[in-house]
Design a protein around this motif. Structure first.
Motif, PDB file in Angstrom:
ATOM      1  N   LYS A  10       0.832  -1.202   0.000  1.00 29.52           N
ATOM      2  CA  LYS A  10       0.000   0.000   0.000  1.00 29.52           C
ATOM      3  C   LYS A  10       0.866   1.251   0.000  1.00 29.52           C
ATOM      4  O   LYS A  10       1.837   1.353   0.751  1.00 29.52           O
ATOM      5  CB  LYS A  10      -0.895   0.021   1.251  1.00 29.52           C
ATOM      6  CG  LYS A  10      -1.912  -1.118   1.296  1.00 29.52           C
ATOM      7  CD  LYS A  10      -3.072  -0.833   0.384  1.00 29.52           C
ATOM      8  CE  LYS A  10      -4.147  -1.905   0.576  1.00 29.52           C
ATOM      9  NZ  LYS A  10      -5.315  -1.659  -0.257  1.00 29.52           N
ATOM     10  N   GLN A  11       0.509   2.204  -0.854  1.00 32.34           N
ATOM     11  CA  GLN A  11       1.204   3.477  -0.872  1.00 32.34           C
ATOM     12  C   GLN A  11       0.666   4.354   0.252  1.00 32.34           C
ATOM     13  O   GLN A  11      -0.396   4.113   0.805  1.00 32.34           O
ATOM     14  CB  GLN A  11       0.987   4.175  -2.219  1.00 32.34           C
ATOM     15  CG  GLN A  11       1.549   3.403  -3.417  1.00 32.34           C
ATOM     16  CD  GLN A  11       3.055   3.529  -3.526  1.00 32.34           C
ATOM     17  OE1 GLN A  11       3.691   4.167  -2.677  1.00 32.34           O
ATOM     18  NE2 GLN A  11       3.632   2.928  -4.538  1.00 32.34           N
ATOM     19  N   ARG A  12       1.398   5.399   0.561  1.00 28.59           N
ATOM     20  CA  ARG A  12       0.932   6.344   1.556  1.00 28.59           C
ATOM     21  C   ARG A  12      -0.338   7.016   1.058  1.00 28.59           C
ATOM     22  O   ARG A  12      -0.509   7.239  -0.143  1.00 28.59           O
ATOM     23  CB  ARG A  12       2.019   7.411   1.806  1.00 28.59           C
ATOM     24  CG  ARG A  12       2.382   7.500   3.260  1.00 28.59           C
ATOM     25  CD  ARG A  12       3.570   8.350   3.508  1.00 28.59           C
ATOM     26  NE  ARG A  12       3.761   9.453   2.587  1.00 28.59           N
ATOM     27  CZ  ARG A  12       4.844  10.216   2.613  1.00 28.59           C
ATOM     28  NH1 ARG A  12       5.785   9.976   3.482  1.00 28.59           N
ATOM     29  NH2 ARG A  12       4.995  11.208   1.763  1.00 28.59           N
ATOM     30  N   HIS A  15      -0.281   9.838  -1.677  1.00 31.61           N
ATOM     31  CA  HIS A  15       0.194   9.424  -2.991  1.00 31.61           C
ATOM     32  C   HIS A  15      -0.853   8.588  -3.700  1.00 31.61           C
ATOM     33  O   HIS A  15      -1.118   8.761  -4.869  1.00 31.61           O
ATOM     34  CB  HIS A  15       1.484   8.613  -2.812  1.00 31.61           C
ATOM     35  CG  HIS A  15       2.090   8.180  -4.108  1.00 31.61           C
ATOM     36  ND1 HIS A  15       2.844   9.017  -4.892  1.00 31.61           N
ATOM     37  CD2 HIS A  15       2.024   6.993  -4.762  1.00 31.61           C
ATOM     38  CE1 HIS A  15       3.253   8.364  -5.972  1.00 31.61           C
ATOM     39  NE2 HIS A  15       2.762   7.140  -5.916  1.00 31.61           N
ATOM     40  N   HIS A  16      -1.468   7.671  -2.981  1.00 29.67           N
ATOM     41  CA  HIS A  16      -2.474   6.788  -3.568  1.00 29.67           C
ATOM     42  C   HIS A  16      -3.698   7.572  -4.008  1.00 29.67           C
ATOM     43  O   HIS A  16      -4.229   7.348  -5.088  1.00 29.67           O
ATOM     44  CB  HIS A  16      -2.875   5.717  -2.548  1.00 29.67           C
ATOM     45  CG  HIS A  16      -3.964   4.817  -3.039  1.00 29.67           C
ATOM     46  ND1 HIS A  16      -3.763   3.902  -4.043  1.00 29.67           N
ATOM     47  CD2 HIS A  16      -5.263   4.730  -2.680  1.00 29.67           C
ATOM     48  CE1 HIS A  16      -4.895   3.255  -4.268  1.00 29.67           C
ATOM     49  NE2 HIS A  16      -5.809   3.743  -3.463  1.00 29.67           N
ATOM     50  N   THR A  97       9.003  -3.040  -2.078  1.00 31.29           N
ATOM     51  CA  THR A  97       7.743  -2.475  -2.571  1.00 31.29           C
ATOM     52  C   THR A  97       6.597  -3.468  -2.584  1.00 31.29           C
ATOM     53  O   THR A  97       5.459  -3.088  -2.831  1.00 31.29           O
ATOM     54  CB  THR A  97       7.932  -1.927  -3.993  1.00 31.29           C
ATOM     55  OG1 THR A  97       8.222  -3.019  -4.881  1.00 31.29           O
ATOM     56  CG2 THR A  97       9.065  -0.923  -4.045  1.00 31.29           C
ATOM     57  N   GLN A 224       2.847   3.804 -11.436  1.00 31.97           N
ATOM     58  CA  GLN A 224       2.809   3.767  -9.973  1.00 31.97           C
ATOM     59  C   GLN A 224       3.790   2.723  -9.451  1.00 31.97           C
ATOM     60  O   GLN A 224       4.499   2.947  -8.465  1.00 31.97           O
ATOM     61  CB  GLN A 224       1.399   3.440  -9.485  1.00 31.97           C
ATOM     62  CG  GLN A 224       1.267   3.353  -7.966  1.00 31.97           C
ATOM     63  CD  GLN A 224      -0.123   2.918  -7.522  1.00 31.97           C
ATOM     64  OE1 GLN A 224      -1.096   3.059  -8.263  1.00 31.97           O
ATOM     65  NE2 GLN A 224      -0.213   2.375  -6.322  1.00 31.97           N
ATOM     66  N   SER A 229       8.251   4.022  -4.414  1.00 34.72           N
ATOM     67  CA  SER A 229       8.009   4.485  -3.046  1.00 34.72           C
ATOM     68  C   SER A 229       7.016   5.634  -3.089  1.00 34.72           C
ATOM     69  O   SER A 229       6.777   6.240  -4.145  1.00 34.72           O
ATOM     70  CB  SER A 229       9.310   4.934  -2.372  1.00 34.72           C
ATOM     71  OG  SER A 229       9.746   6.159  -2.915  1.00 34.72           O
ATOM     72  N   SER A 230       6.440   5.945  -1.959  1.00 32.80           N
ATOM     73  CA  SER A 230       5.429   6.996  -1.890  1.00 32.80           C
ATOM     74  C   SER A 230       6.019   8.381  -2.078  1.00 32.80           C
ATOM     75  O   SER A 230       5.306   9.349  -2.303  1.00 32.80           O
ATOM     76  CB  SER A 230       4.698   6.922  -0.540  1.00 32.80           C
ATOM     77  OG  SER A 230       5.618   7.074   0.522  1.00 32.80           O
ATOM     78  N   THR A 231       7.342   8.493  -1.994  1.00 34.11           N
ATOM     79  CA  THR A 231       7.980   9.806  -2.149  1.00 34.11           C
ATOM     80  C   THR A 231       8.516  10.024  -3.566  1.00 34.11           C
ATOM     81  O   THR A 231       9.024  11.107  -3.872  1.00 34.11           O
ATOM     82  CB  THR A 231       9.131   9.961  -1.146  1.00 34.11           C
ATOM     83  OG1 THR A 231      10.083   8.910  -1.351  1.00 34.11           O
ATOM     84  CG2 THR A 231       8.601   9.901   0.280  1.00 34.11           C
TER      85      THR A 231
END
Length: 243
Positions: A10-12, A15-16, A97, A224, A229-231
């Motif tokens: 799951k992404q942050r 971001h998602h 990831t 994606q 990463s979410s960053t």
């Protein structure tokens, strides 16, 4: 024959949410590719099939083991087959990831378009008994583990010396689901690694295919995956390279 399932962690939230909002704002291209079943509702029902992620993971591993089980009543050729299953973290550089489940199979794997097809009535003529059947456990397991999973299949040429392989890519993504339809796309590519015939590489084929406007929604999912990463920013090329 090889089956590989990759589920992204799951992404942050920020971001998602950005990815989902951009996904819903563009056209889907060919509307016939979605079924008439409520995609969002169906995805929620798949997630409810398992109380926690662990049994979902174990179910996918069990399916992988079933594909690799040796049948003592099979012919001599398949008796030489050695089934293998690998479960390992999906790591890009130093970032984990997601998770990969890879298995080989003694028989040709059913086309992903059939495995990922959503049936809303009986299973008559649905391919039950074939490897992959309806793929119900696959869909439920992927939906429970992650909001984005990739399914890769490589079918060889049944012992032929030809190096050409048929590669299939399927995508189970929550962001692709709509109330007006369920969409679990599958795509076919040809891998001619080792053959000097001027044909485009697998990477080149995917870049060309997913750069088309009608596949913009799928391209966002791959991008994606390329973010890692979410960053990081979504990156289609890196996503394809990772696949």
């Amino acid at each position: 024959q090889i089956l590989k399932i990759m589920s992204q962690l799951k992404q942050r939230a920020g971001h998602h949410d950005h990815d989902r909002s951009s996904s819903s704002s563009s056209g889907r291209g060919d509307e016939k590719k979605a079924t008439r079943v409520d995609g969002k509702g169906l995805w929620r029902s798949w997630k409810r099939n398992f109380k926690t992620k662990l049994p979902a993971l174990l179910d996918l591993i069990d399916n992988a083991l079933d594909a690799g089980i040796h049948d003592n009543n099979s012919n001599i050729a398949t008796k030489k087959f050695v089934g293998r299953v690998h479960v390992y973290p999906d790591i890009h550089e130093s970032t984990t990831t997601g998770l990969c489940i890879v298995n080989n199979c003694k028989q040709k794997i059913r086309p992903l378009k059939k495995v990922l097809e959503v049936y809303n009535s009986s299973k008559v003529n649905s391919g039950a008994g074939d490897l992959g059947e309806n793929g119900v456990g696959l869909k439920q397991g992927c939906a429970t583990l992650s909001d984005l999973s990739f399914v890769l299949v490589k079918n060889g040429n049944n012992g032929s010396s030809n190096a050409t392989k048929n590669i299939e890519l399927g995508i189970c993504a929550e962001s692709l689901q709509r109330e007006e339809g369920c969409y679990l796309p599958a795509f076919n590519f040809i891998d001619e690694k080792g053959e000097d015939n001027g044909s485009p590489s697998l990477k080149e084929q995917m870049i060309l295919h997913f750069s088309k406007p009608k596949h913009a929604d799928v391209a966002r999912c791959i991008a994606q995956y390329g973010a890692a990463s979410s960053t990081s920013d979504p990156n289609l090329i890196l996503g394809i390279e990772r696949l």
